[in-house]
Write an enzyme that holds these catalytic residues in place. Structure first.
Site, mmCIF file in Angstrom:
data_model
loop_
_atom_site.group_PDB
_atom_site.id
_atom_site.type_symbol
_atom_site.label_atom_id
_atom_site.label_comp_id
_atom_site.label_asym_id
_atom_site.label_seq_id
_atom_site.Cartn_x
_atom_site.Cartn_y
_atom_site.Cartn_z
ATOM 1 N N SER A 135 0.857 -1.185 0.000
ATOM 2 C CA SER A 135 0.000 0.000 0.000
ATOM 3 C C SER A 135 0.891 1.233 0.000
ATOM 4 O O SER A 135 1.654 1.449 0.947
ATOM 5 C CB SER A 135 -0.890 -0.024 1.255
ATOM 6 O OG SER A 135 -1.578 1.196 1.413
ATOM 7 N N LYS A 161 -1.344 -1.080 -4.295
ATOM 8 C CA LYS A 161 -2.468 -0.178 -3.997
ATOM 9 C C LYS A 161 -1.888 1.216 -3.846
ATOM 10 O O LYS A 161 -0.850 1.387 -3.206
ATOM 11 C CB LYS A 161 -3.151 -0.663 -2.719
ATOM 12 C CG LYS A 161 -3.863 0.364 -1.857
ATOM 13 C CD LYS A 161 -4.692 -0.328 -0.777
ATOM 14 C CE LYS A 161 -4.787 0.475 0.503
ATOM 15 N NZ LYS A 161 -5.534 -0.250 1.568
ATOM 16 N N LYS A 163 -2.795 5.256 -2.688
ATOM 17 C CA LYS A 163 -3.753 6.134 -2.014
ATOM 18 C C LYS A 163 -4.128 7.257 -2.976
ATOM 19 O O LYS A 163 -3.258 7.785 -3.687
ATOM 20 C CB LYS A 163 -3.115 6.722 -0.748
ATOM 21 C CG LYS A 163 -2.817 5.677 0.319
ATOM 22 C CD LYS A 163 -4.091 5.171 0.971
ATOM 23 C CE LYS A 163 -3.778 4.198 2.103
ATOM 24 N NZ LYS A 163 -5.003 3.768 2.803
ATOM 25 N N ASP A 188 -7.179 3.504 -3.009
ATOM 26 C CA ASP A 188 -7.865 3.663 -1.715
ATOM 27 C C ASP A 188 -8.004 5.157 -1.417
ATOM 28 O O ASP A 188 -7.001 5.870 -1.315
ATOM 29 C CB ASP A 188 -7.046 2.978 -0.612
ATOM 30 C CG ASP A 188 -7.760 2.965 0.738
ATOM 31 O OD1 ASP A 188 -8.896 3.489 0.831
ATOM 32 O OD2 ASP A 188 -7.173 2.424 1.706
ATOM 33 N N GLU A 213 -11.277 1.397 -3.235
ATOM 34 C CA GLU A 213 -11.546 1.207 -1.806
ATOM 35 C C GLU A 213 -12.065 2.502 -1.173
ATOM 36 O O GLU A 213 -11.461 3.556 -1.333
ATOM 37 C CB GLU A 213 -10.235 0.759 -1.133
ATOM 38 C CG GLU A 213 -10.342 0.383 0.333
ATOM 39 C CD GLU A 213 -9.003 -0.162 0.881
ATOM 40 O OE1 GLU A 213 -8.118 -0.541 0.080
ATOM 41 O OE2 GLU A 213 -8.855 -0.186 2.116
ATOM 42 N N ASP A 238 -13.838 -0.526 3.390
ATOM 43 C CA ASP A 238 -12.904 -0.713 4.509
ATOM 44 C C ASP A 238 -13.577 -0.082 5.737
ATOM 45 O O ASP A 238 -14.309 -0.767 6.476
ATOM 46 C CB ASP A 238 -11.564 -0.050 4.136
ATOM 47 C CG ASP A 238 -10.541 -0.010 5.257
ATOM 48 O OD1 ASP A 238 -10.857 -0.416 6.381
ATOM 49 O OD2 ASP A 238 -9.397 0.454 5.025
ATOM 50 N N LYS A 262 -10.345 -6.084 8.321
ATOM 51 C CA LYS A 262 -9.300 -5.728 9.284
ATOM 52 C C LYS A 262 -9.802 -6.143 10.652
ATOM 53 O O LYS A 262 -10.862 -5.693 11.088
ATOM 54 C CB LYS A 262 -9.041 -4.223 9.294
ATOM 55 C CG LYS A 262 -8.316 -3.698 8.072
ATOM 56 C CD LYS A 262 -8.035 -2.208 8.213
ATOM 57 C CE LYS A 262 -7.434 -1.672 6.932
ATOM 58 N NZ LYS A 262 -7.378 -0.188 6.930
ATOM 59 N N GLY A 290 -4.505 -3.908 6.326
ATOM 60 C CA GLY A 290 -3.479 -3.694 7.340
ATOM 61 C C GLY A 290 -3.574 -2.282 7.889
ATOM 62 O O GLY A 290 -4.230 -1.414 7.297
#
Ligand code: OSB
Ligand code: MG
Length: 369
Positions: A135, A161, A163, A188, A213, A238, A262, A290
């Site tokens: 990530s 992934k 952000k 995400d 996400e 999430d 998670k 995570g």
């Protein structure tokens, strides 16, 4: 097994590289460790609440308070030493899932150590190694981002992934896709958009993303259900999924097609496994998220991610992706094929190093019945 003491440790670890999300840039992680002791054994849990209430309403300090004043006394008073009993009894307290999970996970580690089996065996895990994703945060420039992606792809990570936030979305995807047309790529937003941004989000359909996400804030299940039919790319939730019931509502509503599980966000492994089972019944893919955990929390995630429904690569990376020196020895490493083995020893199967914990600790307290 009778629990003789519970130690709470508030800790801080500097990141190997800053981590920026739509919430802002962080350079170090604040979290709690929970150690339960009994019968000559120790169980370790990690509470993933952060310094500030950005990702979720909990913080490391609220978790400390709720653990010390409510969850640990409940454990001592009711003798709920089996993790399932603890989860059931702790369910009377609302919210505070990360605090709850920190203690429940420590009890799981202890229960597995008492039986002399890997935690995975108590969970019913079937996978021996977990496909690892990475990530990546927001960088100062698109060039910096692409360079970081290059490094992790070269290491063998199975999925990347990135952000995103308004202003760092379409162009970031375009830059990464130009360099890597075929990698598994997902984004995400950590809730940075609203339905008014639907046109921008629709442009992300051009990049063959595995998923988008959490585009909208946590409590906007309804708006996610309105966005999903406007996109080809699956939405994944999430922050919105905080329990079995929210998972069921999200799926019934069509608010997402994939769920990020998670253990801290949903209040422990008991609830996480229920969500896993629901998704498996409905053929909904799940993957293990995570929270930039230390090796202790990451080992817990590896055992959970060994359940059969975890079919997409996890946000589980090698220790050195997060920290120059992790709290465990040996540290977690990536295998050449881009997987991380589930530690095979008893419990979570990793060795916390007391000197490293002591160096990271800001505050410690031992609680007794
Ligand atoms: O939204 O998945 C998230 C880290 C902290 C808080 C929220 C998130 C993350 C990550 C990191 O994306 C994933 C990892 O631990 O590798
Ligand atoms: Mg996320």
């Amino acid at each position: 097994m009778k629990i003789e003491s519970v130690e709470l440790i508030k800790a801080r670890l500097p990141y190997a590289h800053f981590f920026e999300t739509s919430f802002g840039r962080e350079t170090e992680r604040h979290f709690l460790l929970v150690v339960v002791r009994g019968g000559g054994l120790e169980g370790y849990g990690e509470c993933v609440a952060e310094r500030a209430p950005l990702y979720s309403p909990e913080t490391a300090d609220t978790a400390w308070h709720v653990l010390k004043d409510f969850f640990v006394p409940l454990l001592f008073r009711e003798g709920a030493d089996r993790p399932e009993d603890f989860a059931l009894k702790a369910g009377r307290f609302r919210g505070n899932p990360m605090a709850k999970a920190g203690l429940e996970l420590a009890l799981w580690d202890l229960a597995a150590k008492k039986k002399g089996v890997p935690l995975k065996a108590l969970y019913g895990g079937t996978q021996d190694e977990i496909a690892a994703g990475v990530s990546l945060g927001i960088e100062d420039t698109l060039d910096d981002l692409v360079k970081r992606v290059e490094g992790y792809v070269a290491e063998g990570y199975r999925r990347v992934k990135i952000k995103i936030k308004p202003g760092w979305d379409v162009e970031a995807c375009a830059a990464v896709r130009r360099r890597f047309p075929d990698i598994l790529l997902q984004v995400d937003a950590n809730g940075a958009y609203t339905l008014r941004d639907a046109e921008t989000l629709r442009k992300l359909d051009d990049f063959n993303l595995l998923l988008i996400e959490q585009p909208f804030p946590p409590y906007d299940l309804w708006d996610h259900s309105r966005l999903q039919p406007m996109l080809r790319t699956p939405l994944c939730l999430d922050e919105s999924i905080i329990s079995l019931d929210t998972a069921r509502a999200a799926l019934d509503m069509g608010a997402c097609r994939i769920i990020n599980i998670k253990v801290g966000r949903v209040g422990g492994a008991v609830e996480a496994r229920k969500i896993h089972d629901l998704c498996r019944e409905r053929d909904v893919p799940v993957w293990c998220g995570g929270m930039l955990e230390s090796g202790i929390g990451r080992a817990h995630n590896l055992h959970l991610a060994s359940l059969p429904g975890f079919s997409l690569p996890a946000d589980l990376s090698a220790s050195r992706r997060y920290y120059d020196r992790d709290l465990i020895d040996p540290e977690i490493e990536l295998r050449p094929g881009g997987t991380i083995p589930v530690p095979p020893g008893p419990g979570i199967g990793v060795h916390p190093v007391e000197e490293r914990i002591a160096a990271a600790a800001l505050l410690r307290e031992v609680l007794r019945p």
